[in-house]
Motif scaffolding. Structure first.
Motif, short mmCIF file in Angstrom:
data_model
loop_
_atom_site.label_atom_id
_atom_site.label_comp_id
_atom_site.label_asym_id
_atom_site.label_seq_id
_atom_site.Cartn_x
_atom_site.Cartn_y
_atom_site.Cartn_z
N ALA A 258 15.66 -4.48 -1.09
CA ALA A 258 15.15 -3.39 -1.92
C ALA A 258 15.59 -3.56 -3.37
CB ALA A 258 15.64 -2.05 -1.38
N LEU A 262 13.19 -4.17 -6.66
CA LEU A 262 13.25 -3.27 -7.81
C LEU A 262 13.56 -4.03 -9.09
CD1 LEU A 262 15.14 -0.20 -6.28
CD2 LEU A 262 12.74 -0.31 -6.95
N ILE A 265 10.39 -5.83 -10.15
CA ILE A 265 9.45 -4.88 -10.73
C ILE A 265 9.90 -4.48 -12.13
CG2 ILE A 265 8.48 -2.55 -10.53
CD1 ILE A 265 8.67 -2.87 -7.48
N GLN A 324 9.28 8.67 -5.88
CA GLN A 324 9.61 7.91 -7.09
C GLN A 324 8.70 6.70 -7.29
OE1 GLN A 324 13.85 7.33 -6.29
NE2 GLN A 324 14.34 8.70 -7.98
N LEU A 325 8.31 6.05 -6.21
CA LEU A 325 7.44 4.88 -6.35
C LEU A 325 6.07 5.26 -6.91
CD1 LEU A 325 8.18 2.74 -3.15
CD2 LEU A 325 8.75 2.21 -5.53
N PHE A 326 5.58 6.45 -6.58
CA PHE A 326 4.31 6.90 -7.15
C PHE A 326 4.46 7.19 -8.65
CE2 PHE A 326 3.25 7.74 -2.69
CZ PHE A 326 1.94 7.28 -2.66
N VAL A 328 6.45 5.58 -10.63
CA VAL A 328 6.44 4.24 -11.23
C VAL A 328 5.01 3.72 -11.34
CG1 VAL A 328 7.16 1.85 -10.93
CG2 VAL A 328 8.77 3.70 -10.46
N LEU A 329 4.22 3.92 -10.29
CA LEU A 329 2.83 3.44 -10.28
C LEU A 329 2.01 4.13 -11.36
CD1 LEU A 329 0.59 1.77 -8.98
CD2 LEU A 329 0.23 3.65 -7.36
N PRO A 364 8.34 4.47 -15.65
CA PRO A 364 9.00 3.56 -14.71
C PRO A 364 10.44 3.22 -15.06
CG PRO A 364 6.77 2.81 -15.16
CD PRO A 364 7.05 3.92 -16.12
N LEU A 368 13.14 3.66 -12.19
CA LEU A 368 13.63 2.43 -11.57
C LEU A 368 15.14 2.30 -11.74
CD1 LEU A 368 10.82 -0.10 -12.60
CD2 LEU A 368 11.36 0.68 -10.29
N MET A 371 16.66 4.55 -9.19
CA MET A 371 16.50 4.01 -7.84
C MET A 371 17.50 2.88 -7.58
SD MET A 371 12.32 3.99 -7.59
CE MET A 371 12.28 3.31 -5.93
#
Length: 383
Positions: A258, A262, A265, A324-326, A328-329, A364, A368, A371
């Motif tokens: 993970a 991250l 990304i 949180q990933l959404f 970032v997207l 993001p 990030l 995270m």
């Protein structure tokens, strides 16, 4: 003298200095190249330089050389900067966070002094590549921000507080960056390049003094850490490498995967964001836009408003329970839309719309960071 756990003054001074310099540096290189390649003074107009009689080949030639200069600087600085970020910020887990704040400020000060010297004495502009490399070897802005956010992570004990605090700092950066960007155009038109560079130098000096003598350390280093003149049990470089290894070795397999994803990304998005935004000024200087320094200042200020809008976006999405990933997207899509629109911008209005579409592109970064700080242990928040 009692030291303070207040990081914001350092970030405020460095932020204003950095965003005061950012548009100036590219414009300075562009104007120097223009004078060298065309043997004419740089055309100055209150509306647009496209109304002057200079041929299209002049604009294309100067922009090509300016783009190559920017490419050389970015490539030669990015690689050592990434290495220093990894080593120095990880080393801060043992030596303390202030080292990741003080050293990058010194690097930025060296680079700003180099621009001031080259501008004042009209030296060869390619000397600036060397100063940029020195700044990168000190970690650059990435290490400074990494150290600052690690410092903040040390002070926050909950996930929500950490995310909102980091986003709040991003908002503060946006306010100051916008003010610095707007003032850049008027400052340049009124006083030329030397005074803005001097102002930036003085602000970095104040920031350095505060970080060294006023800012409190959040991590007390153990006795075996190499600091200044203390006799080392192990070399500093070895400690840095060991810190990276311990950070990865101490985590479970799922955490390693993970964290690696991250980091990939984060680095990929950083390259796309920094690379795309850094070319906007050069695009604005050339045809078909041919913006003046005033318009470039407003364009840069509009670019920095993403700090504010992204803070609002992170706050709203977090309060609404959006994963949180959404978040970032959504930020990545905002940047993609802006870059696509910029590629086809041929009028001032459309260019401002393209810049404005970056409204959520900063989201993001704080998410990030938060995270990654949740995955690793409290003692390793530097990475």
């Amino acid at each position: 003298m009692k030291r303070l756990l207040l990081l914001e003054p350092v970030m405020a001074l460095c932020t204003f200095s950095y965003f005061l310099n950012a548009p100036l540096m590219q414009q300075y290189v562009y104007r120097r190249l223009w004078a060298q390649m065309t043997n004419t003074t740089y055309p100055i107009s209150d509306t647009s330089r496209c109304t002057t009689s200079n041929s299209s080949s002049s604009y294309e030639g100067v922009q090509k050389q300016a783009s190559l200069f920017s490419l050389y600087t970015d490539v030669l600085c990015t690689i050592p900067s990434l290495l220093v970020i990894l080593l120095l910020v990880t080393y801060s887990d043992r030596a303390g966070r202030k080292i990741t704040i003080i050293i990058p400020v010194i690097g930025m000060l060296i680079n700003t002094l180099a621009y001031l010297t080259v501008s004042y004495f009209e030296l060869n502009i390619y000397l600036l590549i060397g100063s940029s490399i020195l700044s990168a070897l000190c970690g650059g802005l990435g290490t400074f921000l990494g150290g600052c956010f690690a410092y903040i992570a040390d002070l926050c004990d909950t996930r929500c507080k950490k995310t909102l605090r980091m986003a709040g700092v991003d908002m503060m950066i946006g306010v100051l960056a916008g003010g610095a960007s707007i003032s850049t155009g008027y400052f340049l038109k009124t006083a030329g390049f030397n005074w803005p560079f001097l102002t930036s130098t003085l602000m970095l000096c104040l920031s350095l003094i505060y970080a060294v003598f006023v800012l409190e350390e959040t991590i007390k280093p153990p006795s075996d850490v190499v600091i200044m003149d203390l006799a080392p049990r192990r070399s500093a470089i070895k400690q840095m490498v060991c810190g990276v290894y311990q950070m990865l070795a101490g985590a479970s397999r799922s955490c390693k995967i993970a964290l690696a994803l991250l980091i990939v990304i984060f680095i990929s998005f950083s390259f796309a964001y920094i690379g795309g935004v850094s070319m906007i000024t050069l695009y604005e200087l050339n045809k078909p836009l041919c913006w003046t320094e005033i318009l470039i200042g407003y364009g840069s200020a509009l670019t920095t408003t993403v700090f504010l809008t992204s803070f609002v976006g992170v706050s709203l999405f977090t309060c609404c329970g959006v994963p949180q990933l959404f978040i970032v997207l959504f930020g990545i899509l905002s940047l993609v839309m802006s870059m696509v629109m910029t590629a086809f911008a041929e009028t001032t209005l459309f260019m401002f719309v393209a810049i404005g579409s970056m409204i959520l592109s900063k989201m993001p970064f704080p998410v990030l960071r938060a995270m990654m700080s949740e995955i690793i242990s409290k003692s390793e928040q530097g990475e």
